[in-house]
Design an enzyme around this catalytic site. Sequence first.
Site, short mmCIF file in Angstrom:
data_model
loop_
_atom_site.label_atom_id
_atom_site.label_comp_id
_atom_site.label_asym_id
_atom_site.label_seq_id
_atom_site.Cartn_x
_atom_site.Cartn_y
_atom_site.Cartn_z
N VAL A 147 0.84 -1.20 0.00
CA VAL A 147 0.00 0.00 0.00
C VAL A 147 0.88 1.25 0.00
O VAL A 147 0.66 2.19 -0.78
CB VAL A 147 -0.96 0.02 1.21
N ARG A 170 -15.23 0.77 -3.96
CA ARG A 170 -15.65 -0.60 -4.26
C ARG A 170 -17.15 -0.64 -4.54
O ARG A 170 -17.59 -1.25 -5.52
CB ARG A 170 -15.29 -1.51 -3.09
N HIS A 183 -14.92 -0.43 8.92
CA HIS A 183 -14.34 -1.00 7.70
C HIS A 183 -14.48 -2.52 7.79
O HIS A 183 -13.54 -3.23 8.04
CB HIS A 183 -12.87 -0.59 7.67
N1 APR Z 1 8.11 0.34 11.19
C1 APR Z 1 8.15 0.61 9.87
N2 APR Z 1 7.72 -0.28 8.94
C2 APR Z 1 7.26 -1.46 9.36
C3 APR Z 1 7.18 -1.79 10.74
C4 APR Z 1 7.65 -0.82 11.67
N3 APR Z 1 7.63 -1.05 12.99
N4 APR Z 1 6.67 -3.04 10.83
C5 APR Z 1 6.41 -3.47 9.59
N5 APR Z 1 6.76 -2.52 8.69
C6 APR Z 1 6.66 -2.55 7.24
C7 APR Z 1 7.02 -3.89 6.63
O1 APR Z 1 8.44 -4.07 6.57
C8 APR Z 1 6.37 -3.79 5.25
O2 APR Z 1 7.26 -3.27 4.27
O3 APR Z 1 5.32 -2.35 6.82
C9 APR Z 1 5.21 -2.81 5.47
C10 APR Z 1 3.84 -3.45 5.30
O4 APR Z 1 3.73 -3.78 3.95
P1 APR Z 1 2.90 -5.05 3.41
O5 APR Z 1 3.25 -6.24 4.23
O6 APR Z 1 3.07 -5.09 1.94
O7 APR Z 1 1.39 -4.66 3.81
P2 APR Z 1 0.36 -3.76 2.98
O8 APR Z 1 -0.40 -4.61 2.03
O9 APR Z 1 1.07 -2.56 2.46
O10 APR Z 1 -0.65 -3.35 4.14
C11 APR Z 1 -0.25 -2.52 5.22
O11 APR Z 1 -2.40 -1.50 5.37
O12 APR Z 1 -4.32 -2.04 4.22
C12 APR Z 1 -3.64 -2.15 5.43
O13 APR Z 1 -4.42 -4.25 6.37
C13 APR Z 1 -3.34 -3.60 5.75
O14 APR Z 1 -2.61 -3.21 7.97
C14 APR Z 1 -2.16 -3.45 6.66
C15 APR Z 1 -1.43 -2.22 6.11
#
Ligand code: APR
Length: 312
Positions: A12, A151, A175
């Site tokens: 995201v 959506r 949500h």
């Molecule tokens: N500090 C900074 N970044 C972090 C931390 C932290 N403490 N913990 C995790 N991350 C980073 C991860 O390394 C990863 O790159 O957050 C990112 C999350 O990315 P994805 O796993 O691709 O998740 P994404 O699909 O982007 O969703 C993120 O948004 O829509 C919501 O439910 C979804 O809660 C989720 C969030």
Amino acid sequence: MSKVSIIGAGNVGANAAVKIAEGNLAEEIVLLDILEGVARGKALDLAESSPIMGYQTKILGTRDYKEIKNSQLVIVTAGYPRKPGMVRKDLLDKNSGIINSIAREIKENAPEAVVINVTNPLDEMTYLIYARGEFSPNQVLGMAGVLDSSRLRYFISEVLKVKPQSVEAMVLGGHGETMVPLMRLARAGNKSVSRELSKEQIGEIIKRTRNAGAEIVSLLGKGSAFYAPSAAVYEMAKAIIEDSKKVLPCSACLSGQYGYEDFFLGVPVRLGKDGAEKIIEVALNPAEREILNRSAEAARRGAEELKEQYSL
Ligand code: APR
């Protein structure tokens, strides 16, 4: 032109950065992630697309919060996405520790920024940022309503065979299961959607909208939706940066509106440079009010739990 920082350079976060850069919304974008290589790699990859795509944005990848100083807007997308079969509570336990520490960092390094939270469970994590960071209520917003509405608009357009952009519709509340799609007010061009569709069709569309996140999760097998969520973030960011006063459904801190107080819930909000400039109260019928009350009860309970857990 302004500086936007994105905490979490995952699906995201990175896609929001692409849209903000391509939309020429910011002079500078900081992509911050706990995985420094991921943040730096994606920032570099994005910068290397600028000669083709034509944006001037300076893009930095880092894991150092000092780099977010002077951001006008901070977007939080760090944490775990929902896995198939996971319920809201599982996600809350996983993400609240992460969001608790991120809220402190934002407060320390960019105390003036408007914050858009995307991390789920949405209303609870948005509340945690607000309360832990001791931000003012207008400064913090959660992104869900714009996504749920997009959506809903798409599903309506598919059934009516009209352009998705010609459909106007709004989803309030939480949500998830208790979201409140305002079908009564939905319009396709100059036509009322509820007059164009049968009761069964409306029921199906509402069901699909409520389940839309889970539908994508189960199709992907790994991770959750990111194209529409990042588009929704872009729309909110644009309204804030351009100070457009556009009214969008967002999770916002309530202080008596709709009869609720001191928690976050999806309501129509007028967005501008100061964030949530005004919460708009729309008249609801008894059925809509009942679902909104259920949403509100879940959000209130979530906020209470977090208050206790984190001594807020
Ligand atoms: N500090 C900074 N970044 C972090 C931390 C932290 N403490 N913990 C995790 N991350 C980073 C991860 O390394 C990863 O790159 O957050 C990112 C999350 O990315 P994805 O796993 O691709 O998740 P994404 O699909 O982007 O969703 C993120 O948004 O829509 C919501 O439910 C979804 O809660 C989720 C969030």
